[in-house]
Design an enzyme around this catalytic site. Structure first.
Site, PDB file in Angstrom:
ATOM      1  N   LYS A 228       1.079  -1.175   0.081  1.00 38.14           N
ATOM      2  CA  LYS A 228       0.051   0.111  -0.027  1.00 38.14           C
ATOM      3  C   LYS A 228       1.030   1.125   0.006  1.00 38.14           C
ATOM      4  O   LYS A 228       1.584   1.374   0.882  1.00 38.14           O
ATOM      5  CB  LYS A 228      -0.978  -0.063   1.134  1.00 38.14           C
ATOM      6  N   ARG A 248      -8.554  11.458  -5.874  1.00 39.78           N
ATOM      7  CA  ARG A 248     -10.043  10.765  -5.332  1.00 39.78           C
ATOM      8  C   ARG A 248     -11.158  11.628  -4.804  1.00 39.78           C
ATOM      9  O   ARG A 248     -12.177  11.395  -4.667  1.00 39.78           O
ATOM     10  CB  ARG A 248      -9.191   9.968  -3.920  1.00 39.78           C
ATOM     11  N   LYS A 401      -7.423  -2.864   3.240  1.00 44.07           N
ATOM     12  CA  LYS A 401      -6.121  -2.251   3.708  1.00 44.07           C
ATOM     13  C   LYS A 401      -5.788  -2.872   4.767  1.00 44.07           C
ATOM     14  O   LYS A 401      -6.443  -2.961   5.786  1.00 44.07           O
ATOM     15  CB  LYS A 401      -6.086  -1.044   3.384  1.00 44.07           C
TER      16      LYS A 401
END
Lengths: 533, 341
Positions: A228, A248, A401
């Site tokens: 990540k 985003r 995540k």
């Protein structure tokens, strides 16, 4: 603006998701189209730019209320919200004007280039013509600070109910660079054969933090893992030779990252049309740079040569959403991934890297790698179910995540500031210090992490242990120790302590520790050494 | 101010050296004159109390049947060691008073807590002229401007009605002494049954004999069935927010009746469904109006936004100072500091 103010009040007065959706649907069913479009735009964060300086608004409001400016300012520090302070100090008038939201938005736009005297006259008149609640909403629009407790997800659900349309379809139509002044509710959301916009991105699929043992996810063979990366999430779109980059937050940021439109990028020359999902990452010599490097470029519209050299970025690509006009989101991740690998290889672009998969055959081994993520400058591991489609918004189950545990430092609170919004009139924003010899050096601020109950306790401590007051800030006796959690740390010449933390927040109050037992500046420096290796 | 002030602040409270008595002391003293029966003004342990007739029942209930309590009528003039003392309606709660103290033509006034608007329950406020005024300023900021109480009670009744229609209880948080009775005075009982927390039920029982409207309600007990509450209004003190007591009443809509509900942040912080702006304290306009009516040369502020309000009064040409006291004014719940200390 009555419908809209009513909607705002209803949403402001409830914590129930169902009630919020109900109120939104009722608004959409009742309000005129032009107001609906503006409401959707505002809720999607498309706010008009501020056309008046807030200093002027403070002066005009104080004058109109017949109070000195210092009293207005002191009141503002207690209320914690400029729009609300103005709405509250002005004389009450519940007549309510009949102007529509769209009308008020045009009013705000027209203000922009007027001389100050005209602005003042127009705004004073507006303030006195509307009720206190409308005034509050109007001020929020005026100051460019309009926010409402409605997520994109909720709005999409309400619109899909109102229009009787599929949610994903609605979410996609809302994406992109549309402007409420240039379109209509019909065009944006209803007309099916609207001209396809080459820049239109897809709604992002977001993962939740893994909330269980990795073993519970089942067979490792069903899962794919990759690091990540700590950058900003972005969608890179290449359609018919035009390139667009979206953040985003659905902001078009192509101009800020000229790397992707550069002659040498090899992107707009590509044979293929595509939409990539990935991380915009500061990157040099084959490895990521600290997030702080990227921070020098966020918010900067024009980037010079020097910045490009100091903070070069790439897109670390990890998903392919569209290839040559075909929407791939319903195909399994493993298939999208295979196409992505092929595409990235063909592109052979210096600014697009493939986020490599991590080979693993046991969760234990993967956990070892996860715990050491910082060594490869990552902040953890992403887990994706191989057969998973690309969903819309934050959904549980297919993607997780798995972030590395945060770094921890014990600091002493030395300053406290009154908060805003729901923390108004409460000392909720704190500055923490560590020891350097006998001196306390401030090293970070933190605003979140306490429960409401704890925050009230700290608020009481602040009020009873104040040394000095500076407007909304108080210096306090250095007595309370807090454990501060953060994701990263880097050197910084802008801070007295010489360090800058990434995403600091309060982990807990250390009632068990005396101030003398808090960490030292040297401990922070050791952390930097450890991370930078 | 004259050489020897008629009233002064010491560790026990507001003291009159000439008359040898205290007003609203926060520690036990020989003689205590009490403005009103709220716990931060009428405290336990003094030898003798002097208060209005209207405060008597509640003071005996809260401080014990055996306290030595003498009562007076409003506007009745007493002489204590040569100091003239009288009590005047403050409009705050039943029996609340401003206390006027006079010696050799110099008049001091201790307002206690007060409001100007007539709430239909407390004896209506009467202004008192004085040389020195000791005043509260819980809501001493220009952002506090109370709406008309009729419109607030319309909102409360509408909220109750709409909850009742959805089959859920309306849990309304209000001080057990003062605000709770004010709510009883103005609610529309046709909507459904009214239930109370024990603290309010008890206060109502004490106050009913001296009250000319209906304070009856059903007390919430362990036997209360959920089905009875589905269209009920339940009135409880603010300390019951998020308590195990209130959890048993679910499902309910939570309303809070307080002056602090004028601040959006305060309401959102408590996750209340509805905030009703209802206070038994003076708002900004009323504070300023009271001072104009009392025409003092000197002002001492005791609790609330004292530093800001004092500065404002000095700007207006008054000689104003602030004093530290242990009065708390209005609080949203009992664990929280209301204004600045």
């Amino acid at each position: 603006m009555r419908y809209f103010t009513h909607l705002f009040l209803t949403i402001d007065q409830t914590n129930s998701t169902l009630k919020k959706i109900e109120a939104l649907v009722r608004f959409l069913d009742e309000a005129p189209d032009c107001d609906k479009l503006w409401a959707v735009a505002l809720l999607a964060g498309k706010r008009p730019k501020r056309s008046v300086r807030t200093n002027q608004l403070r002066e005009w409001a104080a004058e109109l209320a017949g109070i000195p400016l210092w009293l207005f300012e002191d009141s503002y520090h207690v209320v914690g919200d400029l729009a609300e302070t103005i709405a509250s100090v002005l004389p009450a008038d519940d007549s309510g004007s009949d102007r529509s939201l769209a009308d008020w938005m045009a009013f705000l736009k027209n203000l922009k280039d007027k001389p100050d005297e005209d602005k003042k006259a127009a705004i004073n008149e507006a303030w006195l013509s509307i009720s206190k609640h409308e005034r509050f909403v109007f001020n929020k629009l005026l100051t460019g600070g309009f926010r409402m407790g409605v997520s994109q997800k909720l709005m999409v659900r309400a619109l899909s109910k109102h229009l009787n349309e599929d949610e994903n379809m609605v979410a996609h139509r809302l994406m992109g660079n549309w402007k409420p002044e240039e379109t209509s509710f019909q065009k944006l959301l209803v007309e099916k054969d609207a001209e396809e916009d080459l820049s239109k991105p897809y709604p992002f699929y977001l993962a939740y933090q893994l909330d269980k043992e990795a073993e519970k996810l089942g067979n490792t063979a069903d899962w794919s893992a990759e690091y990540k990366w700590d950058g900003i999430r972005g969608q890179l779109i290449q359609r018919e030779g035009t390139v667009h980059l979206w953040s985003r937050g659905e902001e078009l940021i192509t101009e800020r990252f000229p790397e992707f439109t550069d002659e040498n990028s090899g992107i707009h020359q590509s044979q293929h049309d595509f939409v990539l999902d990935g991380e915009i990452l500061p990157f040099r010599d084959g490895e990521p740079l600290p997030f702080q490097v990227l921070q020098t470029r966020i918010g900067r519209k024009k980037v010079g040569k020097k910045t490009l050299e100091k903070a070069p970025v790439i897109l670390m690509a990890y998903d392919l959403l569209e290839l040559n006009g075909e929407d791939l989101r319903q195909t399994p991740f493993s298939e999208r991934r295979a196409k992505l690998e092929k595409l990235v290889k063909e592109l052979n672009s210096p600014v697009i890297q493939l986020s490599e998969l991590i080979e693993f055959n046991s969760w234990k081994k993967l956990q070892k790698l996860q715990e050491n993520s910082r060594e490869v400058k990552a902040e953890g591991i992403m887990l994706k179910q191989k057969k998973s489609p690309y969903l819309v918004g934050r959904k549980k189950g297919d993607w997780w995540k798995w972030k590395v545990d945060p770094l921890l430092i014990d600091g002493v609170m030395i300053y406290a500031m009154r908060g805003h919004g729901r923390r108004a009139n409460l000392y909720s924003d704190y500055t923490f210090a560590v020891w350097k010899g006998n001196e306390l050096i401030p090293f970070t601020k933190a605003y979140s992490g306490l429960t409401d109950k704890e925050m009230r306790e700290v608020d009481r401590f602040v009020k009873h242990n104040t040394i000095e007051r500076f407007g909304p800030v108080r210096s306090v006796q250095p007595e309370m120790v807090f454990e501060i959690a953060f994701e990263g740390i880097a050197r910084s010449s802008r801070h007295k302590s010489g360090v800058a933390l990434r995403f600091p927040r309060i982990n807990r109050i250390r009632y068990d520790k005396k101030p003398a037992e808090a960490n030292k500046l040297g401990d922070l420096e050791d952390l930097i050494e450890m991370i930078e290796g | 101010m004259s050489q020897k002030p008629l009233l002064k602040f010491n560790d026990n409270g507001i003291f009159c050296p000439k008359g040898d008595f205290y007003i609203d002391p926060w520690r036990p003293v020989k003689k205590a004159l009490i403005t009103h029966a709220h716990a931060d003004h009428a405290r336990f342990g003094s030898d003798h109390y002097l208060a209005t007739k209207g405060s008597k029942a509640i003071m005996r209930y809260r401080l014990g049947d055996n306290i030595k309590l003498e009562t007076v009528e409003y506007n009745e003039i007493l002489s204590i060691n040569g100091v003239k003392v009288s009590f005047h309606p403050a409009g705050h709660i039943t029996g609340s008073a401003q206390i006027r103290v006079e010696y050799k033509g110099e008049v001091w006034l201790v307002t206690g807590d007060y409001k100007l608007a007539d709430d239909g329950v407390a004896e209506a406020f009467e202004p008192v002229k004085c040389n020195t005024m000791i005043t509260e300023c819980t809501f001493g900021l220009p952002v506090f401007n109370w709406p008309d109480q009729d419109s607030v009670f319309d909102e409360i009744n509408q909220w109750w009605q709409s909850n009742a229609r959805e089959g859920k209880a309306s849990l309304l948080m209000a001080y057990s002494l003062g605000k709770a009775q004010r709510i009883f005075r103005h609610i529309n009982r046709e909507i459904g049954p009214v239930y109370t927390h024990g603290a309010i039920f008890n206060s109502n029982e004490i106050l009913q004999p001296q009250t000319n409207f209906d304070l009856s309600s059903q007390r919430i007990t362990s036997e209360t069935k959920k089905a009875e509450l589905k269209n009920a209004l339940i009135i409880a003190p603010p300390s019951a927010i998020n308590s195990s007591w209130s959890k048993k009443l679910k499902p309910y809509s939570l309303g809070i009746a307080s002056g602090w509900m004028a601040l959006r942040g305060a309401r959102r912080r408590r996750a209340a469904d509805r905030g009703f702006i209802l206070s038994d304290h003076a708002d900004w306009k009323e504070l300023n109006e009271t001072i104009q009516l009392s025409q003092p040369e000197n002002i001492i502020t005791t609790h609330g936004y004292t530093d800001i309000f004092t500065k404002w009064l000095n700007d207006q040409g008054y000689n104003a100072v602030q004093e530290k006291t242990l009065y708390t004014g209005e609080m949203v719940d009992e664990k929280e500091d209301g204004g600045e200390k």
